[in-house]
Scaffold this motif. Structure first.
Motif, mmCIF file in Angstrom:
data_model
loop_
_atom_site.group_PDB
_atom_site.id
_atom_site.type_symbol
_atom_site.label_atom_id
_atom_site.label_comp_id
_atom_site.label_asym_id
_atom_site.label_seq_id
_atom_site.Cartn_x
_atom_site.Cartn_y
_atom_site.Cartn_z
ATOM 1 N N ILE A 26 0.837 -1.205 0.000
ATOM 2 C CA ILE A 26 0.000 0.000 0.000
ATOM 3 C C ILE A 26 0.868 1.249 0.000
ATOM 4 O O ILE A 26 0.568 2.233 -0.692
ATOM 5 N N LYS A 29 2.246 1.803 -3.522
ATOM 6 C CA LYS A 29 1.230 2.215 -4.481
ATOM 7 C C LYS A 29 0.715 3.627 -4.208
ATOM 8 O O LYS A 29 0.351 4.354 -5.132
ATOM 9 N N SER A 30 0.675 4.008 -2.942
ATOM 10 C CA SER A 30 0.064 5.288 -2.562
ATOM 11 C C SER A 30 1.067 6.417 -2.385
ATOM 12 O O SER A 30 0.681 7.594 -2.401
ATOM 13 N N THR A 147 -11.840 -3.719 -2.694
ATOM 14 C CA THR A 147 -10.471 -3.350 -3.077
ATOM 15 C C THR A 147 -10.400 -3.030 -4.572
ATOM 16 O O THR A 147 -9.552 -2.240 -4.992
ATOM 17 N N TYR A 152 -5.132 3.681 -5.275
ATOM 18 C CA TYR A 152 -4.195 4.171 -4.265
ATOM 19 C C TYR A 152 -3.538 5.496 -4.656
ATOM 20 O O TYR A 152 -2.950 6.173 -3.808
ATOM 21 N N ARG A 158 -8.212 8.284 0.391
ATOM 22 C CA ARG A 158 -7.227 7.608 1.238
ATOM 23 C C ARG A 158 -7.851 6.991 2.489
ATOM 24 O O ARG A 158 -7.333 6.003 3.015
ATOM 25 N N PHE A 161 -8.386 3.361 1.889
ATOM 26 C CA PHE A 161 -7.270 2.476 1.562
ATOM 27 C C PHE A 161 -7.272 1.236 2.458
ATOM 28 O O PHE A 161 -6.546 0.284 2.202
#
Length: 336
Positions: A26, A29-30, A147, A152, A158, A161
C-alpha cells in the motif's frame, strides 16, 4: 424471555481470499510512508480476491461454513447484507447464494446500508422471524470485494485504503437460547449521503458518458476536507451513543459490557471508545490484519476474539458498525 421470543446466532463463519495487500504494498502504491500506513491507518495487511473470484463466490464459501451439518433445505430465508459492488450491477446476490448452496425452500432478499448493514440486519431479521411463524432458520451473508474500487493514487479516497476483501455468514435460529440477539440502536446523518460514491455509475451519470473510464467506476470522495471537518466532531460520540443505547434497550447497563466487536478502525479510535466504557483491548479486537471487510468486520472480530478466549459464556457483546451515508449502528448480543 420465552423461547418463542428468542432468536440466537447458532454459528458464525468467515472466508478471506489468499491474496494479500500488506502495508509495504500500500505504501508503494500510494506514496504514503509505510509507518503511516501501519500506525495512522492501522493496516498491517488485508486480503485481496483474485480477478476471477467474485463477490458471490466468497459469500457462498462463508455460507457453506455456516451451515455445515445442516440440510440447506431447512433454511427458510437467505439474506445478503454486504457490498453493493457485486458480480453484476442490479443483480440479486442473495438469490445466487440461495441457489448455489441448495437452499431451494428458502426465500431470498437483500438489505443494504453499506458498512452498517451487518450489524443492523440482525435486528431486522429477528423482528421478521418473531412475527412470521414460517421463518425459523435464516442465513445472513455479507461479502465485499471493494479493493477493486480503490485507486491508491487518488488521495481523496485515502480513508478507504483500508478496504479488504472477505465474507462472513451467520446462521440465525428461532428459539435458540445461545448467543441471543437483543436490541439495536442506529444514528443516521444524511448530510453525508453524497460524500462517498462511485460517481460514474447511477442515474445521475447514466446519460453523461458513452464510455465509462476506470476512474469513474472507482469509489471516490467528493470533498475530503469538508467531510472530515463534519465527521470528526460527531463520529466518536455517535459510536459511543449507539453502543450505550443498544445496551440500555437490551435491559443492561454499559458497565455490563464485556466485549465490543468493532468495525475496522485504527487502534487509537478504538481505544478512545473502549476508554469511554472502562474497557481495554482485551475486550475487543483490532482488525489490523484484515482491513475493512465492509459489513463482515464485527463477525470477524467475534471469531478472532473467540480464538483468543476474549469472549466467554454469559458475556455481553456489542457488535459495532458504521457506513457512509452516514449510519452508525450497534447490536447487543448475550453470548453463550
Amino acid at each position: 424471555m420465552a423461547k418463542n421470543d428468542i432468536v440466537g446466532i447458532k454459528k458464525i463463519s468467515m472466508y478471506v481470499p489468499q491474496g494479500i495487500h500488506d502495508s509495504k504494498y500500500i505504501a508503494e502504491k500510494s506514496g504514503i510512508p509505510r509507518d503511516v500506513i501501519e500506525n495512522k491507518f492501522g493496516i498491517l495487511k488485508k486480503h485481496k480476491a483474485a480477478p476471477n473470484e467474485q463477490v458471490s463466490d466468497m459469500a457462498v464459501k462463508a455460507a457453506l461454513k455456516a451451515i455445515e451439518g445442516i440440510d440447506p433445505m431447512d433454511l427458510d430465508l437467505v439474506v445478503y447484507c454486504g457490498s453493493e459492488y457485486k458480480d453484476y450491477y442490479l443483480f440479486n446476490l442473495a438469490a445466487r447464494v440461495q441457489d448455489v448452496i441448495g437452499a431451494k425452500n428458502a426465500n431470498a432478499f437483500e438489505i443494504h446500508s453499506l458498512c452498517s448493514a451487518g450489524v443492523l440486519s440482525l435486528n431486522v431479521l429477528k423482528s421478521m422471524m418473531l412475527s412470521n411463524p414460517d421463518i425459523n432458520r435464516v442465513l445472513l451473508v455479507t461479502s465485499s470485494k471493494e479493493t477493486d474500487l480503490i485507486n491508491y493514487e487518488n488521495q481523496r479516497s485515502r480513508f478507504m485504503f483500508n478496504f479488504g476483501d472477505g465474507a462472513a455468514a451467520a446462521l440465525l435460529v428461532k428459539g435458540y437460547e445461545c448467543n441471543k440477539i437483543l436490541s439495536t440502536h442506529m444514528i443516521t446523518d444524511g448530510d453525508f449521503a453524497y460524500d462517498v460514491a462511485s460517481y460514474g455509475i447511477g442515474s445521475i451519470s447514466y446519460y453523461k458518458y458513452s464510455v465509462l473510464d476506470y476512474d469513474l467506476r472507482n469509489l471516490d470522495v467528493r470533498n475530503p476536507k469538508s467531510m472530515k471537518e463534519r465527521l470528526d466532531p460527531v463520529t466518536l460520540d455517535n459510536f459511543c451513543d449507539v453502543i450505550e443505547k443498544s445496551v440500555e434497550k437490551s435491559g443492561y447497563r454499559t458497565e455490563d459490557i464485556d466485549f465490543i466487536a468493532p468495525i475496522f478502525m485504527k487502534r487509537s479510535i478504538l481505544n478512545h471508545i473502549l476508554d469511554r466504557f472502562n474497557l481495554t483491548e482485551e475486550n475487543s479486537f483490532v482488525l489490523e490484519n484484515y482491513g475493512h471487510c465492509q459489513s463482515a468486520d464485527a463477525y470477524i472480530s467475534i471469531l478472532e476474539a473467540q480464538k483468543l478466549n476474549r469472549i466467554k459464556k454469559g458475556d455481553l457483546v456489542v457488535m459495532l458498525g458504521a457506513g457512509t451515508g452516514y449510519t452508525w449502528a450497534a447490536t447487543t448480543v448475550k453470548w453463550g
